[in-house]
Design a protein around this motif. Structure first.
Motif, mmCIF file in Angstrom:
data_model
loop_
_atom_site.group_PDB
_atom_site.id
_atom_site.type_symbol
_atom_site.label_atom_id
_atom_site.label_comp_id
_atom_site.label_asym_id
_atom_site.label_seq_id
_atom_site.Cartn_x
_atom_site.Cartn_y
_atom_site.Cartn_z
ATOM 1 N N VAL A 63 -40.108 28.482 118.101
ATOM 2 C CA VAL A 63 -41.351 27.048 117.910
ATOM 3 C C VAL A 63 -39.757 25.882 118.445
ATOM 4 O O VAL A 63 -40.163 25.047 118.481
ATOM 5 N N VAL A 64 -38.910 25.842 116.734
ATOM 6 C CA VAL A 64 -38.099 24.215 116.209
ATOM 7 C C VAL A 64 -37.894 24.325 117.712
ATOM 8 O O VAL A 64 -36.850 23.313 118.272
ATOM 9 N N GLY A 65 -36.637 25.661 117.700
ATOM 10 C CA GLY A 65 -35.722 24.892 119.211
ATOM 11 C C GLY A 65 -36.386 24.790 120.902
ATOM 12 O O GLY A 65 -36.038 24.368 121.141
ATOM 13 N N SER A 66 -37.952 25.295 120.781
ATOM 14 C CA SER A 66 -38.643 24.742 121.667
ATOM 15 C C SER A 66 -38.874 23.688 121.858
ATOM 16 O O SER A 66 -38.718 22.531 123.082
ATOM 17 N N PHE A 67 -39.263 23.065 120.700
ATOM 18 C CA PHE A 67 -39.142 21.069 120.276
ATOM 19 C C PHE A 67 -37.555 20.634 120.354
ATOM 20 O O PHE A 67 -37.460 19.516 121.421
#
Length: 283
Positions: free
Chosen positions: A39-43
């Protein structure tokens, strides 16, 4: 208070017994971290691609878009954490009831409650974001008050996940019931959380000291491979300790919930025969 402390120790011992019997439960916090990293990577990746980390601009006040993005991130992060914690508590409840849970049992329980988990994630994310926003806008005394409010919220909602696992209620009712259960178990809740936090805090500190010492010795060898290996082992050790901490915390919340709702004995259903039988390591 002495009686509450004794009961808290019994709850903690029973929680440790569950972890010993079902070591695979520690995979759930690991999966949670992996999902959160995704999720962090997707943001972060889109922001980096668009140059958001390089333009050097700092806005004094976040705009509506920033607040929406922040809230979306908070909701997803909370959803992931609560989802895997629900799986952990669900599996622990099966063990407490005398069953023999598998990892898939916990994940199934969480998936069946995904809608309610998302609803509670929205509530928790909103509260978390509001507290953070308040903390950035007040002075020292105000920040202390906000932190105390945050601690109170954490204690009041500590049993939300066990409620969602065992009761067919929505997220708002789960928060209300958890807050009501806090009144009955405030001693066990506070002492148990402080006790686990203290034990694992000392564990983290000891691991940090040992890791730093070994890293200093490794640096003297002037071998990059050795230094990298020491750093890798230290990271794995910290992750393993964190997984154990999260697992113990989840199992403790399940045991505390059972104590709060079936309080005929300090540890309902956790008699000696259960500790020796149902909590025995699986063959």
């Amino acid at each position: 208070m002495a009686g509450r402390f004794s009961r808290s120790l019994e709850l903690a011992r029973a929680s440790w017994s569950v972890v010993r019997a079902d070591k695979e439960l520690m995979l759930l916090p690991v999966l949670s971290v992996i999902a959160l990293m995704v999720v962090v990577g997707s943001f972060a990746v889109p922001v980096a691609v668009l140059g958001g980390f390089l333009d050097g601009t700092v806005r004094a006040e976040p705009g509506p878009v920033e607040w929406v993005v922040a809230l979306a991130f908070y909701v997803l992060a909370y959803f992931i954490g609560i989802f895997f914690n629900t799986a952990l508590v669900g599996a622990a409840m099966i063990r407490i009831n005398g069953g023999n849970p598998r990892l898939s049992d916990g994940l199934r329980i969480a998936w069946e409650r995904a809608g309610r988990i998302f609803g509670y994630a929205c509530i928790a994310a909103t509260v978390g974001l509001l507290l953070r926003a308040l903390e950035e806008r007040v002075g020292l005394i105000g920040r202390i008050v906000v932190k105390l409010i945050g601690v109170g919220w954490a204690l009041a909602t500590f049993l939300v996940v066990p409620v969602l696992v065992t009761r067919d209620v929505g997220p708002v009712d789960a928060v209300k019931e958890s807050a009501e259960l806090l009144r009955r178990t405030w001693g066990e809740n506070l002492i148990g959380n402080l006790g686990l936090g203290l034990v694992f805090g000392l564990g983290y500190l000891g691991l940090a000291i040992v890791s730093a010492g070994i890293l200093v010795l490794a640096a003297q060898t002037d071998q990059p491979l050795v230094i990298s290996l020491v750093v890798l082992v230290a990271i794995v050790a910290f992750l393993a300790l964190s997984a154990l901490h999260a697992t113990m915390q989840g199992v403790y919340s399940a045991a505390l919930y059972r104590y709060a709702t079936d309080h005929a004995t300090p540890l309902p259903g956790f008699g000696p025969e259960l500790l020796e039988g149902a909590f025995a390591p699986k063959q």
